[in-house]
Scaffold this motif. Sequence first.
Motif, PDB file in Angstrom:
ATOM      1  N   LEU A 130      41.938  45.976  46.884  1.00  0.00           N
ATOM      2  CA  LEU A 130      41.367  45.049  45.918  1.00  0.00           C
ATOM      3  C   LEU A 130      42.170  43.755  45.843  1.00  0.00           C
ATOM      4  O   LEU A 130      41.602  42.661  45.761  1.00  0.00           O
ATOM      5  N   ASP A 131      43.480  43.883  45.878  1.00  0.00           N
ATOM      6  CA  ASP A 131      44.354  42.712  45.804  1.00  0.00           C
ATOM      7  C   ASP A 131      44.116  41.787  46.994  1.00  0.00           C
ATOM      8  O   ASP A 131      44.004  40.574  46.837  1.00  0.00           O
ATOM      9  N   ARG A 132      43.987  42.357  48.155  1.00  0.00           N
ATOM     10  CA  ARG A 132      43.720  41.551  49.359  1.00  0.00           C
ATOM     11  C   ARG A 132      42.361  40.855  49.248  1.00  0.00           C
ATOM     12  O   ARG A 132      42.240  39.669  49.571  1.00  0.00           O
ATOM     13  N   SER A 133      41.360  41.565  48.779  1.00  0.00           N
ATOM     14  CA  SER A 133      40.031  40.964  48.597  1.00  0.00           C
ATOM     15  C   SER A 133      40.098  39.784  47.646  1.00  0.00           C
ATOM     16  O   SER A 133      39.486  38.740  47.884  1.00  0.00           O
ATOM     17  N   PHE A 134      40.846  39.941  46.564  1.00  0.00           N
ATOM     18  CA  PHE A 134      40.982  38.878  45.576  1.00  0.00           C
ATOM     19  C   PHE A 134      41.576  37.630  46.209  1.00  0.00           C
ATOM     20  O   PHE A 134      41.050  36.529  46.063  1.00  0.00           O
ATOM     21  N   TYR A 135      42.671  37.768  46.928  1.00  0.00           N
ATOM     22  CA  TYR A 135      43.332  36.604  47.495  1.00  0.00           C
ATOM     23  C   TYR A 135      42.578  35.991  48.655  1.00  0.00           C
ATOM     24  O   TYR A 135      42.653  34.791  48.869  1.00  0.00           O
ATOM     25  N   LEU A 136      41.807  36.786  49.371  1.00  0.00           N
ATOM     26  CA  LEU A 136      40.982  36.206  50.433  1.00  0.00           C
ATOM     27  C   LEU A 136      39.823  35.412  49.852  1.00  0.00           C
ATOM     28  O   LEU A 136      39.419  34.398  50.413  1.00  0.00           O
ATOM     29  N   GLU A 137      39.286  35.858  48.722  1.00  0.00           N
ATOM     30  CA  GLU A 137      38.171  35.160  48.114  1.00  0.00           C
ATOM     31  C   GLU A 137      38.618  33.917  47.331  1.00  0.00           C
ATOM     32  O   GLU A 137      37.941  32.905  47.313  1.00  0.00           O
ATOM     33  N   SER A 138      39.747  34.035  46.664  1.00  0.00           N
ATOM     34  CA  SER A 138      40.194  32.904  45.851  1.00  0.00           C
ATOM     35  C   SER A 138      41.061  32.021  46.696  1.00  0.00           C
ATOM     36  O   SER A 138      41.135  30.917  46.730  1.00  0.00           O
ATOM     37  N   VAL A 154      50.967  28.748  45.555  1.00  0.00           N
ATOM     38  CA  VAL A 154      49.752  28.674  46.374  1.00  0.00           C
ATOM     39  C   VAL A 154      48.613  29.499  45.773  1.00  0.00           C
ATOM     40  O   VAL A 154      47.749  29.976  46.483  1.00  0.00           O
ATOM     41  N   LEU A 155      48.602  29.641  44.459  1.00  0.00           N
ATOM     42  CA  LEU A 155      47.497  30.331  43.807  1.00  0.00           C
ATOM     43  C   LEU A 155      46.407  29.357  43.408  1.00  0.00           C
ATOM     44  O   LEU A 155      45.257  29.728  43.252  1.00  0.00           O
ATOM     45  N   VAL A 156      46.784  28.096  43.229  1.00  0.00           N
ATOM     46  CA  VAL A 156      45.824  27.091  42.819  1.00  0.00           C
ATOM     47  C   VAL A 156      46.077  25.825  43.618  1.00  0.00           C
ATOM     48  O   VAL A 156      47.193  25.378  43.738  1.00  0.00           O
ATOM     49  N   ARG A 157      45.029  25.250  44.149  1.00  0.00           N
ATOM     50  CA  ARG A 157      45.132  23.957  44.826  1.00  0.00           C
ATOM     51  C   ARG A 157      44.197  23.011  44.082  1.00  0.00           C
ATOM     52  O   ARG A 157      43.014  22.893  44.403  1.00  0.00           O
ATOM     53  N   LEU A 158      44.757  22.355  43.090  1.00  0.00           N
ATOM     54  CA  LEU A 158      43.938  21.557  42.187  1.00  0.00           C
ATOM     55  C   LEU A 158      43.223  20.408  42.876  1.00  0.00           C
ATOM     56  O   LEU A 158      42.079  20.099  42.564  1.00  0.00           O
ATOM     57  N   ALA A 159      43.851  19.749  43.809  1.00  0.00           N
ATOM     58  CA  ALA A 159      43.262  18.570  44.418  1.00  0.00           C
ATOM     59  C   ALA A 159      42.191  18.912  45.451  1.00  0.00           C
ATOM     60  O   ALA A 159      41.316  18.098  45.725  1.00  0.00           O
ATOM     61  N   ALA A 160      42.223  20.110  46.003  1.00  0.00           N
ATOM     62  CA  ALA A 160      41.351  20.430  47.123  1.00  0.00           C
ATOM     63  C   ALA A 160      40.060  21.144  46.743  1.00  0.00           C
ATOM     64  O   ALA A 160      39.094  21.098  47.488  1.00  0.00           O
ATOM     65  N   VAL A 161      40.035  21.790  45.598  1.00  0.00           N
ATOM     66  CA  VAL A 161      38.900  22.659  45.287  1.00  0.00           C
ATOM     67  C   VAL A 161      38.439  22.446  43.850  1.00  0.00           C
ATOM     68  O   VAL A 161      39.237  22.291  42.952  1.00  0.00           O
ATOM     69  N   ASN A 162      37.140  22.453  43.671  1.00  0.00           N
ATOM     70  CA  ASN A 162      36.557  22.430  42.332  1.00  0.00           C
ATOM     71  C   ASN A 162      35.956  23.801  42.060  1.00  0.00           C
ATOM     72  O   ASN A 162      34.931  24.153  42.635  1.00  0.00           O
TER      73      ASN A 162
END
Length: 67
Positions: free
Chosen positions: A59-67, A23-31
């Motif tokens: 910082l880790d939480r901020s990263f995952y909330l933003e990405s 669940v780090l990348v959702r290729l079909a849903a986001v450009n």
Amino acid sequence: MSEEFGASRLPVREALGILESDVLVRLAAVNYTDDDITRWAEMAATIEAADDVEQYLKLDRSFYLES
């Protein structure tokens, strides 16, 4: 992607599969834009440089909330 990074397609495909399943990348849903990727790379570098656990977790939480 493989051409852009000069890598074989199979390792790139396997890596994307691992990321997608985690669940780090959702290729079909986001450009994502180049700016997004650059910002996330900078955030990741900042996370890796964190000198204490509390700072790292924030910082880790901020990263995952933003990405």
